[in-house]
Write a protein that holds these residues in place. Structure first.
Motif, PDB file in Angstrom:
ATOM      1  N   UNK A   1      33.307  36.398  41.426  1.00 39.59           N
ATOM      2  CA  UNK A   1      33.090  35.138  40.935  1.00 39.59           C
ATOM      3  C   UNK A   1      33.872  34.241  41.825  1.00 39.59           C
ATOM      4  N   UNK A   2      33.256  32.827  41.639  1.00 40.71           N
ATOM      5  CA  UNK A   2      34.025  31.834  42.447  1.00 40.71           C
ATOM      6  C   UNK A   2      35.242  31.464  41.906  1.00 40.71           C
ATOM      7  N   UNK A   3      35.945  31.998  40.731  1.00 39.59           N
ATOM      8  CA  UNK A   3      37.008  31.801  40.296  1.00 39.59           C
ATOM      9  C   UNK A   3      37.957  32.974  40.271  1.00 39.59           C
ATOM     10  N   UNK A   4      37.598  33.908  40.781  1.00 40.50           N
ATOM     11  CA  UNK A   4      38.403  35.112  40.759  1.00 40.50           C
ATOM     12  C   UNK A   4      38.579  35.851  39.664  1.00 40.50           C
ATOM     13  N   UNK A   5      39.305  36.902  39.564  1.00 44.17           N
ATOM     14  CA  UNK A   5      39.496  37.778  38.253  1.00 44.17           C
ATOM     15  C   UNK A   5      40.745  38.585  38.514  1.00 44.17           C
ATOM     16  N   UNK A   6      41.528  38.587  37.326  1.00 49.05           N
ATOM     17  CA  UNK A   6      42.712  39.701  37.398  1.00 49.05           C
ATOM     18  C   UNK A   6      42.336  40.921  36.576  1.00 49.05           C
ATOM     19  N   UNK A   7      41.020  40.762  36.184  1.00 46.89           N
ATOM     20  CA  UNK A   7      40.616  42.064  35.244  1.00 46.89           C
ATOM     21  C   UNK A   7      40.482  43.279  35.806  1.00 46.89           C
ATOM     22  N   UNK A   8      40.627  44.479  35.452  1.00 44.67           N
ATOM     23  CA  UNK A   8      40.357  45.683  35.987  1.00 44.67           C
ATOM     24  C   UNK A   8      38.930  45.620  36.762  1.00 44.67           C
ATOM     25  N   UNK A   9      38.138  45.304  36.164  1.00 46.83           N
ATOM     26  CA  UNK A   9      36.532  45.424  36.619  1.00 46.83           C
ATOM     27  C   UNK A   9      36.433  46.702  37.257  1.00 46.83           C
ATOM     28  N   UNK A  10      36.361  47.603  36.318  1.00 42.71           N
ATOM     29  CA  UNK A  10      36.008  49.008  36.534  1.00 42.71           C
ATOM     30  C   UNK A  10      34.529  49.301  35.951  1.00 42.71           C
ATOM     31  N   UNK A  11      33.791  48.321  35.667  1.00 41.47           N
ATOM     32  CA  UNK A  11      32.398  48.822  35.199  1.00 41.47           C
ATOM     33  C   UNK A  11      32.492  49.446  33.823  1.00 41.47           C
ATOM     34  N   UNK A  12      33.552  49.314  33.086  1.00 44.85           N
ATOM     35  CA  UNK A  12      33.718  49.728  31.831  1.00 44.85           C
ATOM     36  C   UNK A  12      33.948  48.559  30.779  1.00 44.85           C
ATOM     37  N   UNK A  13      34.826  48.429  29.871  1.00 47.62           N
ATOM     38  CA  UNK A  13      34.815  47.143  29.079  1.00 47.62           C
ATOM     39  C   UNK A  13      35.063  45.971  29.893  1.00 47.62           C
ATOM     40  N   UNK A  14      34.585  44.717  29.288  1.00 48.14           N
ATOM     41  CA  UNK A  14      34.783  43.456  29.877  1.00 48.14           C
ATOM     42  C   UNK A  14      36.231  43.117  29.651  1.00 48.14           C
ATOM     43  N   UNK A  15      36.740  42.706  30.762  1.00 48.30           N
ATOM     44  CA  UNK A  15      38.422  42.263  30.893  1.00 48.30           C
ATOM     45  C   UNK A  15      39.053  43.391  30.617  1.00 48.30           C
ATOM     46  N   UNK A  16      40.148  43.122  29.759  1.00 44.50           N
ATOM     47  CA  UNK A  16      41.178  44.203  29.388  1.00 44.50           C
ATOM     48  C   UNK A  16      40.642  45.013  28.129  1.00 44.50           C
ATOM     49  N   UNK A  17      40.051  45.847  28.177  1.00 48.17           N
ATOM     50  CA  UNK A  17      39.415  46.694  26.974  1.00 48.17           C
ATOM     51  C   UNK A  17      38.707  45.806  26.075  1.00 48.17           C
ATOM     52  N   UNK A  18      37.983  44.728  26.593  1.00 46.05           N
ATOM     53  CA  UNK A  18      37.103  44.115  25.623  1.00 46.05           C
ATOM     54  C   UNK A  18      37.776  42.727  25.397  1.00 46.05           C
ATOM     55  N   UNK A  19      38.988  42.382  25.882  1.00 46.12           N
ATOM     56  CA  UNK A  19      39.567  41.214  25.649  1.00 46.12           C
ATOM     57  C   UNK A  19      39.622  40.304  26.889  1.00 46.12           C
ATOM     58  N   UNK A  20      39.363  38.931  26.839  1.00 41.02           N
ATOM     59  CA  UNK A  20      39.490  38.218  27.707  1.00 41.02           C
ATOM     60  C   UNK A  20      40.599  37.108  27.292  1.00 41.02           C
ATOM     61  N   UNK A  21      41.058  36.187  28.195  1.00 42.15           N
ATOM     62  CA  UNK A  21      42.214  35.110  27.961  1.00 42.15           C
ATOM     63  C   UNK A  21      41.747  33.978  28.613  1.00 42.15           C
ATOM     64  N   UNK A  22      42.128  33.016  27.431  1.00 42.67           N
ATOM     65  CA  UNK A  22      41.792  31.558  27.794  1.00 42.67           C
ATOM     66  C   UNK A  22      43.394  30.993  27.867  1.00 42.67           C
ATOM     67  N   UNK A  23      43.512  29.904  28.629  1.00 39.34           N
ATOM     68  CA  UNK A  23      44.645  28.941  28.697  1.00 39.34           C
ATOM     69  C   UNK A  23      44.162  27.509  28.697  1.00 39.34           C
TER      70      UNK A  23
END
Length: 478
Positions: A197-219
């Protein structure tokens, strides 16, 4: 992992269907089949507001522009690559239920970039050919486009996609096709490998759960920005009585309260919204900052109600998707509210032509798409940036262009900024976020008197790479 005044990824519309700021489509939406659901999709997809990277990342390191070599030296090195041509796919929800202009911007930006590139001789002697597909804003249509471009057109990669429902993401990833610079209107870019994506991502992106075991983070850097810039400490959040809209409004509330805001929550009926009552409540509360989880039609109607009631707020915060020249007409009935519009993003203002990269973008748009001058948007500039990113990745391979080589460039540890157009971004997997982080943003305000009286967005920060805040990382489940 990124968030903005609204949460952190990218958000959009409430009628049928991020960087910083709440996200919503800018054109009027036709109400039909689950309109509000579409809205929520967009809302929860675009909540990201800033980039969380170490201070050392915020330096401009331009990459190669793409010199050409003799075509005869080029091998047919991978799928979609011949000695003379590179075939790239672009999928856009042009005829979606929310209107043709909502998702079209990135495609035009990418097309202008590629036309300018080809006019300069292409890339290492190869012409770049864009193959476009309109998925109609549906998951089935998206899958059809993805299969058509991969199985029949044999594209090398995808670029600058902007789709309502990226249902074809598992197939793209499964086929190992790089998808670079897409707009994250959903969670696909935080789940699947090969998607960038245009903004990058630090999530595992392993094709399993979204983000970190289904959790994303907002700032909440957007809210911090308004507190420090305008002194705001109270906010009103307006949402439809629809599940997705309400969920996004709850995310906004959490971010605001994390920054110490007193928050007034207002809900209106999706079919028959009473914005006059909202205006009265905002006046009585004395709310200084106004945010919402609605579409452009709702926003325009709310602004009209505020103007008619004589209600003024310090700022009505919107997001990068609404950072468009059409604001001048979309809010034509509410000049007071229109001039209180602020937008935040992770990319440069398309009005800032003192920057060479922006000048290049504007010149190409003027040359190839002169009729879009009154429709220019931040998303068009980000579509151009996505094409720049893919081009630099391909250029790094020289004549022996392969998908594996492109992905090595995309997965490198050095953050990328599209020659200064976007905040530095990368795809290096990180552990689940803990503690505060440094988040940066760009911000602009609409002013009717700007640019010789034609009106437009005026940048409100000295530099988006230095307008940064140490803010908490707030978990949420998409």
């Amino acid at each position: 992992m990124r968030l903005t005044a609204p949460p952190s990824r990218r958000a959009a519309d409430a009628h049928c269907r991020r960087r910083p700021g709440p996200r919503v489509p800018r054109r009027r939406v036709r109400r039909r089949c689950g309109g509000a659901a579409l809205l929520a999709l967009l809302l929860t997809a675009v909540t990201a507001c800033g980039t969380r990277l170490p201070g050392s990342a915020f330096t401009h390191r331009p990459t190669a522009a793409g010199a050409s070599t003799a075509a005869g030296a080029n091998p047919a090195s991978d799928t979609g690559v011949t000695a003379t041509e590179i075939r790239i796919g672009v999928v856009t929800s042009l005829t979606s239920p929310v209107g043709s202009e909502v998702f079209s911007g990135p495609r035009y930006g990418a097309q202008a970039f590629v036309q300018a590139l080809n006019d300069r001789g292409g890339l290492h002697g190869r012409t770049v050919k864009l193959v476009t597909c309109d998925d109609g804003g549906s998951g089935i249509g998206n899958q059809d486009c993805v299969h058509r471009l991969i199985d029949q057109q044999h594209v090398f990669a995808f670029v600058s996609g902007s789709v309502l429902d990226y249902a074809g993401a598992p197939y793209v990833s499964g086929k190992g096709v790089p998808d670079v610079g897409g707009q994250p209107i959903g969670t696909a870019y935080d789940r699947w490998p090969h998607l960038y994506g245009i903004y990058g991502s630090g999530a595992p992106r392993d094709g399993q759960a979204v983000g970190w075991n289904g959790t994303l983070y907002q700032t909440p850097e957007v809210f911090r920005f308004f507190t420090e810039r305008l002194g705001t400490t109270s906010a009103a959040v307006v949402a439809y009585n629809q599940a997705d809209s309400a969920r996004y409004a709850t995310q906004l509330k959490a971010g605001l309260e994390a920054e110490g805001y007193r928050v007034l929550m207002q809900t209106v009926d999706f079919a028959l919204p009473n914005f006059q009552a909202v205006a009265a409540a905002v006046r009585a509360d004395g709310s200084q900052l106004l945010l919402d989880a609605m579409d452009t039609r709702g926003n325009a109607a709310l602004c009209r109600a505020l103007d008619e009631a004589g209600v003024r707020v310090a700022a009505k915060a919107t997001n990068v998707q609404n950072w468009s020249q059409t604001v001048g007409t979309d809010y034509g009935a509410s000049p007071g509210c229109r001039n209180a519009l602020w937008a935040t993003s992770a990319s440069l203002n398309y009005e800032d032509v003192q920057d060479q990269a922006v000048r290049d973008f504007r010149a190409a748009m003027s040359r190839y798409y002169p009729d879009r001058e009154p429709l220019l948007s931040a998303w068009e500039l980000e579509g151009w940036a996505g094409a720049q990113w893919l081009t630099d990745a391909m250029d790094s391979c020289g004549a022996d262009l392969t998908r594996a080589c492109v992905e090595r460039f995309m997965n490198r540890t050095e953050p990328y900024d599209a020659h200064g157009l976007i905040l530095p971004a990368s795809f290096v997997p990180q552990p689940p976020p803990t503690g505060p982080t440094r988040a940066c943003l760009n911000a602009a305000r609409w002013q009717d008197t700007a640019y010789g009286g034609r009106g437009g967005w005026v940048t409100q920060v000295a530099s988006m790479t230095t307008t940064c805040f140490e803010v908490p990382q707030l978990p949420y489940r998409p």
